[in-house]
Design an enzyme around this catalytic site. Structure first.
Site, PDB file in Angstrom:
ATOM      1  N   GLY A  37       2.867   8.721  -7.028  1.00 16.88           N
ATOM      2  CA  GLY A  37       3.705   8.027  -7.755  1.00 16.88           C
ATOM      3  C   GLY A  37       3.605   8.749  -9.349  1.00 16.88           C
ATOM      4  O   GLY A  37       4.629   8.570 -10.000  1.00 16.88           O
TER       5      GLY A  37
ATOM      6  N   CYS B 175      -1.602   5.466  -7.674  1.00 16.56           N
ATOM      7  CA  CYS B 175      -0.822   6.094  -6.592  1.00 16.56           C
ATOM      8  C   CYS B 175      -0.637   7.662  -7.332  1.00 16.56           C
ATOM      9  O   CYS B 175       0.159   7.762  -8.505  1.00 16.56           O
ATOM     10  CB  CYS B 175       0.349   5.493  -6.212  1.00 16.56           C
ATOM     11  SG  CYS B 175       1.212   6.204  -5.122  1.00 16.56           S
TER      12      CYS B 175
ATOM     13  N   CYS C 195      -0.341  12.004  -0.209  1.00 20.82           N
ATOM     14  CA  CYS C 195      -1.042  10.986  -0.855  1.00 20.82           C
ATOM     15  C   CYS C 195      -1.836  11.728  -1.869  1.00 20.82           C
ATOM     16  O   CYS C 195      -2.879  12.655  -1.598  1.00 20.82           O
ATOM     17  CB  CYS C 195      -2.105  10.354   0.106  1.00 20.82           C
ATOM     18  SG  CYS C 195      -3.093   9.226  -0.722  1.00 20.82           S
TER      19      CYS C 195
ATOM     20  N   GLN D 258      -5.601   3.646   2.709  1.00 20.96           N
ATOM     21  CA  GLN D 258      -5.027   4.602   3.362  1.00 20.96           C
ATOM     22  C   GLN D 258      -6.230   5.082   4.462  1.00 20.96           C
ATOM     23  O   GLN D 258      -7.412   5.302   3.839  1.00 20.96           O
ATOM     24  CB  GLN D 258      -4.298   6.022   2.705  1.00 20.96           C
ATOM     25  CG  GLN D 258      -3.098   5.735   2.273  1.00 20.96           C
ATOM     26  CD  GLN D 258      -2.775   5.057   0.850  1.00 20.96           C
ATOM     27  OE1 GLN D 258      -3.490   5.300   0.168  1.00 20.96           O
ATOM     28  NE2 GLN D 258      -1.636   4.146   0.834  1.00 20.96           N
TER      29      GLN D 258
ATOM     30  N   GLU E 151       3.279   0.311  -3.422  1.00 18.44           N
ATOM     31  CA  GLU E 151       3.102   1.330  -2.276  1.00 18.44           C
ATOM     32  C   GLU E 151       3.715   0.941  -0.933  1.00 18.44           C
ATOM     33  O   GLU E 151       3.441   0.055  -0.350  1.00 18.44           O
ATOM     34  CB  GLU E 151       1.803   2.035  -1.979  1.00 18.44           C
ATOM     35  CG  GLU E 151       1.350   2.906  -2.964  1.00 18.44           C
ATOM     36  CD  GLU E 151      -0.091   3.459  -2.678  1.00 18.44           C
ATOM     37  OE1 GLU E 151      -0.044   3.931  -1.340  1.00 18.44           O
ATOM     38  OE2 GLU E 151      -0.912   4.050  -3.559  1.00 18.44           O
ATOM     39  N   ARG E 152       4.595   1.866  -0.491  1.00 21.61           N
ATOM     40  CA  ARG E 152       5.092   1.693   0.772  1.00 21.61           C
ATOM     41  C   ARG E 152       3.976   1.427   1.943  1.00 21.61           C
ATOM     42  O   ARG E 152       2.987   2.542   1.673  1.00 21.61           O
ATOM     43  CB  ARG E 152       5.979   2.939   1.254  1.00 21.61           C
ATOM     44  CG  ARG E 152       6.384   2.732   2.661  1.00 21.61           C
ATOM     45  CD  ARG E 152       7.486   4.107   3.009  1.00 21.61           C
ATOM     46  NE  ARG E 152       6.651   5.399   2.900  1.00 21.61           N
ATOM     47  CZ  ARG E 152       7.089   6.493   3.364  1.00 21.61           C
ATOM     48  NH1 ARG E 152       8.078   6.694   3.690  1.00 21.61           N
ATOM     49  NH2 ARG E 152       6.410   7.677   3.225  1.00 21.61           N
TER      50      ARG E 152
ATOM     51  N   ASN F  71      -0.811   4.684   6.095  1.00 18.26           N
ATOM     52  CA  ASN F  71      -1.086   3.388   5.417  1.00 18.26           C
ATOM     53  C   ASN F  71      -1.779   2.752   5.935  1.00 18.26           C
ATOM     54  O   ASN F  71      -1.809   2.595   7.074  1.00 18.26           O
ATOM     55  CB  ASN F  71       0.404   3.142   5.140  1.00 18.26           C
ATOM     56  CG  ASN F  71       0.983   3.814   3.830  1.00 18.26           C
ATOM     57  OD1 ASN F  71       0.632   4.507   3.026  1.00 18.26           O
ATOM     58  ND2 ASN F  71       2.338   4.309   3.913  1.00 18.26           N
TER      59      ASN F  71
ATOM     60  N   HIS G 270       9.872   8.427  -3.428  1.00 14.75           N
ATOM     61  CA  HIS G 270       9.584   7.464  -4.780  1.00 14.75           C
ATOM     62  C   HIS G 270      10.930   7.042  -5.480  1.00 14.75           C
ATOM     63  O   HIS G 270      11.848   7.906  -5.723  1.00 14.75           O
ATOM     64  CB  HIS G 270       8.727   7.859  -5.621  1.00 14.75           C
ATOM     65  CG  HIS G 270       7.291   8.156  -4.997  1.00 14.75           C
ATOM     66  ND1 HIS G 270       6.352   7.128  -5.353  1.00 14.75           N
ATOM     67  CD2 HIS G 270       6.777   9.041  -4.349  1.00 14.75           C
ATOM     68  CE1 HIS G 270       4.967   7.717  -5.024  1.00 14.75           C
ATOM     69  NE2 HIS G 270       5.515   8.980  -4.243  1.00 14.75           N
TER      70      HIS G 270
ATOM     71  N   ASN H 166       8.319   4.092  -2.197  1.00 13.23           N
ATOM     72  CA  ASN H 166       7.306   3.712  -3.117  1.00 13.23           C
ATOM     73  C   ASN H 166       8.033   3.145  -4.147  1.00 13.23           C
ATOM     74  O   ASN H 166       8.761   4.114  -4.750  1.00 13.23           O
ATOM     75  CB  ASN H 166       6.436   4.643  -3.255  1.00 13.23           C
ATOM     76  CG  ASN H 166       5.638   5.149  -1.797  1.00 13.23           C
ATOM     77  OD1 ASN H 166       4.561   4.446  -1.620  1.00 13.23           O
ATOM     78  ND2 ASN H 166       5.925   6.463  -1.326  1.00 13.23           N
TER      79      ASN H 166
HETATM   80  N1  LIG Z   1       1.976   4.682   0.197  1.00 16.13           N
HETATM   81  C1  LIG Z   1       2.535   6.050   0.418  1.00 16.13           C
HETATM   82  C2  LIG Z   1       1.391   7.164   0.769  1.00 16.13           C
HETATM   83  C3  LIG Z   1       0.131   7.012  -0.183  1.00 16.13           C
HETATM   84  C4  LIG Z   1       0.133   7.405  -1.601  1.00 16.13           C
HETATM   85  C5  LIG Z   1      -1.141   7.495  -2.215  1.00 16.13           C
HETATM   86  N2  LIG Z   1      -1.777   6.406  -2.452  1.00 16.13           N
HETATM   87  C6  LIG Z   1      -0.882   8.493  -3.318  1.00 16.13           C
HETATM   88  O1  LIG Z   1      -1.975   8.345  -4.042  1.00 16.13           O
HETATM   89  O2  LIG Z   1      -0.257   9.226  -3.654  1.00 16.13           O
HETATM   90  C7  LIG Z   1       3.637   6.414   1.167  1.00 16.13           C
HETATM   91  O3  LIG Z   1       3.691   5.582   2.244  1.00 16.13           O
HETATM   92  O4  LIG Z   1       4.377   7.248   0.966  1.00 16.13           O
END
Ligand SMILES: N[C@@H](CCC[C@H](N)C(=O)O)C(=O)O
Length: 269
Positions: free
Chosen positions: A212, A209, A74, A47, A200-201, A65, A151, A182
């Protein structure tokens, strides 16, 4: 224009952090964020994080992203930014205002209140988000939560055995999720420990994540599978997730600065 950056990570989920709180940068277009994130031709990261001035909080954190898409939250970057800022702060994000408290080698972050309504995830049509009557191959009946970003969470006997590299993109882009999603696969180890892998999306498989971990923990808590405080063990390491009595999620874990550098904006614009 020469632009300084800080390369950081939280449990191996890595970031290029651009600090525009003092001198503003030109608008960070998605294609520029994607070029910076490119691991072969750019700096490389999961990211890109852009810090800007805020009118409602101490500063604003924008999250892109590696595919260039801008998103709402994030968790791992929040801890990295807490380390960089070095003092408690309230931070505006597209997913809501969060509160950072740096600690030795990491941070504790108030991630806000999770949402579970079908249209807050968002889903394409109404359904129960605690046990969704849907499935993809052997992944069935996920729960869903929005913790600033969307999620879905599948509970499985062994999260390491799931082909997340093929099922992840299929679920991420299913029309059931109008903003994509996600994808979390989790194994309950005991009432205080969860093992988790995340597709991850917009970034694919990452080593960790943070959001997540938050989403998985609260879905597991709603199902009565774990206590209100759990360790979530990801490939890159563990986070502690507490779902407080006031409904807010507190995430605690490490963050690391890898190095600092600079790049020529015009090479990416
Ligand atoms: N891929 C996620 C955004 C990033 C999440 C991150 N790596 C984390 O640690 O929470 C999305 O598209 O929402």
């Amino acid at each position: 224009m020469r632009v300084p950056f800080t390369k950081m990570h939280g449990l191996g989920n890595d970031f290029v952090v651009l600090d525009a709180r003092g001198d503003p940068l030109p608008e960070l277009e998605p294609r520029v964020a994607a070029a910076l994130a490119d691991r072969r031709e750019g700096i490389g990261c999961d990211q890109v994080i852009l810090l800007e001035k805020s009118e409602s909080a101490d500063f604003r954190m924008r999250i892109f992203n590696s595919d260039g898409g801008e998103v709402g939250a994030c968790g791992n970057a929040s801890r990295a930014v807490a380390l960089l800022h070095g003092a408690p702060a309230r931070v505006e994000t597209a997913g809501g205002t969060i509160a950072l408290e740096p600690s030795d080698g990491g941070a504790s972050v108030d991630m806000g209140v999770p949402r579970f309504e079908w249209d807050a995830i968002p889903l394409d049509y109404p359904m129960d988000t605690l046990r969704m009557p849907v499935g993809w191959g052997y992944l069935e009946e996920p729960g869903a939560a929005n913790v600033g970003n969307p999620h879905v969470v599948f509970f499985v006997a062994d999260s390491d055995a799931i082909a997340l590299d093929s099922l992840g993109p299929e679920i991420e882009t299913d029309p059931l999720f109008p903003e994509r999603v996600n994808v979390n696969v989790a194994t309950i180890v005991d009432r205080t420990r969860i093992r988790l892998r995340v597709w991850e999306r917009g970034a694919g498989l990452t080593r960790a994540c943070g959001t997540g971990a938050c989403a998985t923990a609260v879905v597991a808590m709603r199902r009565g599978l774990v206590e209100r405080e759990v360790a979530v063990e990801l490939p890159g390491g563990a986070l502690t997730i507490l779902w407080q009595e006031d409904g807010r999620i507190r995430m605690t874990g490490p963050a690391t600065e890898s190095y600092r550098g600079s790049f020529e904006w015009d090479d990416y614009a």
